[in-house]
Design a protein around this motif. Sequence first.
Motif, mmCIF file in Angstrom:
data_model
loop_
_atom_site.group_PDB
_atom_site.id
_atom_site.type_symbol
_atom_site.label_atom_id
_atom_site.label_comp_id
_atom_site.label_asym_id
_atom_site.label_seq_id
_atom_site.Cartn_x
_atom_site.Cartn_y
_atom_site.Cartn_z
ATOM 1 N N SER A 1 26.670 46.836 48.424
ATOM 2 C CA SER A 1 27.948 46.295 47.955
ATOM 3 C C SER A 1 28.099 44.851 48.424
ATOM 4 C CB SER A 1 29.096 47.154 48.476
ATOM 5 O OG SER A 1 30.319 46.666 48.007
ATOM 6 N N SER B 1 35.445 44.016 48.254
ATOM 7 C CA SER B 1 34.656 45.071 47.623
ATOM 8 C C SER B 1 34.789 45.050 46.101
ATOM 9 C CB SER B 1 35.048 46.438 48.190
ATOM 10 O OG SER B 1 36.446 46.539 48.265
ATOM 11 N N GLU C 1 31.718 44.381 43.251
ATOM 12 C CA GLU C 1 31.411 45.159 42.049
ATOM 13 C C GLU C 1 31.117 44.224 40.875
ATOM 14 O OE1 GLU C 1 34.542 47.619 40.577
ATOM 15 O OE2 GLU C 1 33.212 48.731 39.235
#
Lengths: 717, 520
Positions: free
Chosen positions: A115, A227, A231
Amino acid sequence: MAERSFVKEVEKLRACEGEVFRGEGILAITKALLENGVGYVGGYQGSPISHLMDVLADAQDILGELGVHYEASASEAAAAAMLAASVHYPIRGAVTFKSTVGTNVASDALANLSSGGVTGGSLVIVGEDYGEGSSIMQERSHAFAMKSQIWLLDPRPNLPSIVKAVGDGFELSEASNTPVMLQVRIRSCHVHGEFTTKDNVRPSMTVADALENPRRDLNRIVLPPASFLHEQEKVTKRLPAALNYIQKHKLNELFGPQDRKVGIVLQGGMYNGVIRALQRLGLADINGETQIPLYVMNVTYPLVPAELMDFCRGKDAVLVVEEGYPDYLEQAIGAMLQKEGVNTKLEGKGPFPEAGEYTGQVMLDSIQTFLATHSDALPGKGRAPNTPGPLPDVEQLKEVVPMRPPGFCVGCPERPIFAATKLVEEELGPHHIASDIGCHLFSIMPPFGIGSTTMGYGLGPASASAFNTNETDRRSISFIGDGGFWHNGLTTSIGNAVFNQNDGVIVVVDNYYSAATGGQDILSSRANNKSKSTKHPITEAVKGVGVKWVRQIDRTYDVTQMQSVLKEALTTDVKGPKVIVASSECMLNRQRREKPIINQAVKEQKRVVKTRFGVDEDVCTGDHACMRLSGCPSLTVKELDDPLRDDPVAHIDQNCVGCGNCGEVADAAILCPSFYQADTIHNPSKSERFFRKIRDRIISALQNWRERRTLIIEEVS
Amino acid sequence: MEIDTQWQALGTGEDATRTITKIAIFAVGGQGGGVLTDWIVNLAEANGYKAQSTSVAGVAQRTGATIYYVEMAPDNGKAPVFSLSPSQGDVDIVICAELMEAGRAVIRGFVTADKTTLIASSHRILAVSEKIVPGKGEQDSNTVLSRLGSASQKLVAFNMEDVAAENGSVISSSLFGALAGSGALPFPKNTYEETIRKGGKGVNASLASFNASFDHAQSAGAAGSPVAKRPEQPQPATKFSARGPARKLAAWQLLLSRIEALPEQTCDMALAGLRKTVEFQDLEYGEEYLNHLEIVLASDTENESWELTRTAAKYIANAMCYDDTIRVADIKTQKTRFQRVHREVGPAAGSQLELTEYLHPRMEEICGTLPTRLGRWIEARPAVFNWLDRRVNKGRRIRTRSIRGFLSLWLISSLKPWRRSFLRHHIETDHLQSWRDLALKTVHSDYQLAVEILKCRRLIKGYSDTHIRGHSKFDRVLSSLALLKGRTDASDWLRRLREAALLDEKGDALEGALKTVQTL
């Protein structure tokens, strides 16, 4: 001490530019890591990459000289988490474990790692335990790559390709800020071959440099809102960067003429199998020069749509060679063809079976079927569907040839634990028994037939946690090895049982090593390990998390004691988990350690006692009850040359290591008085020799006295 | 679909791997298949070949079936593409380090008559499933051996384990020798030997074993028949010689003359039985044995080749020589036993041998070695029995080559003269009597059934619980007699029941068979 020593082989890791390296796949990978300036390495052992960990352990001096940090991680999760060192720092790191079970354990860390992304090249070398000889559930690592966006390399199974993939992996990782998985299949790890070496390279930044100059970048930490950015970044920045790199550096390979009407798209790891099928069909020569176009995906994730479409365009049909289920590649390529409006027939599962290993026969049949259906590439006889030659009549053979599953070694200290369990069950009735991963799982097999489930490494007691009720007095029994215990069992299994006041019995099978994976040291190992901290008792750890009822057994061969402690655990009034730590050294390792020492001592005229066991064949009645409680390879049966006997008697062969299990079992189960222990005392002391003489004289006198009064009947030949 | 016409260039469809030699090695974990694999690779490279080996090492040490795979081809300057695993029907040489693994290789299709040279050691390493059967569990080696020849193009099979052991080596060296001797690889013998030398471990023993096996393979190959250890055939009549006090010798001669009077077909067995009973107790006991036999003989007939007497000769001897404490103590203290153990263990010169027996007597055994009335008295009083049992019933390690250990067993064996007055003897004698009478009662109506009844004695074996279980199986099998009597296939059924009883420990197969009998 590991099962196999690589001390001699690791010297090959010092090879310089232009030398020819010969050896096993795993050793080649290690050399490649050094050539690519890796800064730190770690991992967790397990087939088929156990030996990679052993190589690294034995190569610590060389690693140290180059400033490379090496760590034997506590688990795959710990190994994957270690790659965090490459998040902020441009240090190359590599970790290794088996897949898919190791990847399962590591998935939390892997997901976080991918991530945030990485700065330094991060390589996860997964040993694919799939197909014949595998000991785990059959799944694909591909899913992990897809779900977390980790690029997946599956190089052709030869040393130069594997070595190249290591370098490619680091650079791809750095170019796309994404961790890379390098998949090596079970046979690639053990394949012997050669490649031309390069000089080892000192890491441009060592972990020491990083420690002295700490950095942090908030955008790389997995916390909202970063986060959500990750993505997006994965799709908009990292993926295009990766595709660009893969194309530019031609990580995937094309073989054969490209203007044919059919072609084969394959995972790199399938290359040799595909070529072999083509060779047998007369469509490729011995050096792999193929007449059928091949698109070899040394990178199986991400797919490069441009390359794939180029390959498919103009072809009538393309075959996807993709081992295992589900058919991720075929689905993805199908979707691409559809989107691009390319009208090439896609085949894959269909000619190939949906699931299972692509063995030589499967490859041959499936490729032949594909070619026969979609081309006239098969000259002459090859066009006919493949019918195997007449097979010998094997039906009767099948009835005779017995199964031979792996089992406990000669003298294994775990055998008596399960003999005792079987005896206790005979007395107290059957119990629910949860098993764990490790050598002790062989208890599932005959002759013991103990254990109902195996849910994962270190999860034995946890998998019995539902069986916790005060509606019955019957307790569950669960097993866990010392390897599994330190891997995660202390918290997941023991801590869990304490917290939930589980009343079950937990047996920790402690053989001083992570034995099933090849005898690596762990926290509770009794060995002196110069680079690791050992000798941490399991009992202390167990008490530390709050277990009140703990028993330590220091000699598992004492079946009677084992039996009584187990019985006590199943019947005591004490609440909470009952933990028995059953400890004896792995016999395989013990023999390897002691044999040279003992032989040396005998040579040096020192007093040494060697033990083995035997059976008095006149006393043995041939019931084989002892074997139903043992399964020791050296305890076998022997036909007697006696017309009065129908059944073969027990016999102990030369491989006996004198562990004592047969005698102890015969005693504990009150089987028979056939077993004897024979101690050979080499170089006895003076007084021993003196007393021996006296004893022999008295005993002989008694024997002779009786013989004189008895009718002695002897056979004459 | 439009068919492309460029395919003419694709050759004739001939297999391009004919210059590749493919070798699969089937071993049992721990046999050293890895060593052999390395040798073969080194051998190939020394002979100017390119070679590749692979294995699945996960269970290599752990007693399961394991496969190694080698491919080699003459070095043509370019790297060949080798396969990483064997394909069915496409292996040139299959080497099996155990007989059943050879069978497995055939079943799996790796051995084929058109191309495979099969090199197999004919010795057996029994699988667990074969060892845990209460009766005979070993699978028939001949079934496998007899099929290997036709399954392969060339077969080299002999006991390579023995060849290795005789030369102080391990099987990898004799397998390597058989490979060389088979001529399946085009390499000169000295390159094999050089390979072993370069290996550097146990070189002399390996070479000796290699050479012995090489010769064996060449002679076996010339004869064209596998040299294999056959299972034991019935031995020719064993002769006995006796020595001892003159009075006893005379009595022995008298007994021998009674054996000579028996029908010829029964003599061997009767002699073996006589020896066993005399050794178990004394000459009078042998006389009793012969009395039993003569009673059986009186009901027997030549028409059946004296099968009843012959069977009785075997099982009555076994029944008379029950396993009591005296017998065990006697065997454990005999001089011949000391010699046999010494031979088996084979301690080096100058070293000493200590023996420890693993014994676990229970009160039942002690009672059996007490005078009948006393034994019965104790057994009838559970409180007394249990009190004593708590003191007796435990594992004992007796050191038979120490004075104390030897004496304790020797003294027990000295109770032999009183054995006839002990409880166990009464129990066994009663049991023997009723079993013998049952057979004799049956013989006139159903000769074969009587024979089968006698054979049921085989079920009684073992000590303590095992012995009790054996007895219970014996009783359960014979319990079917009431149902079977009068049937023409009664003896057949009794045989089936007995065989079922020997299949598993608990008698599950027997239970099933008994249910079938009930439905007849």
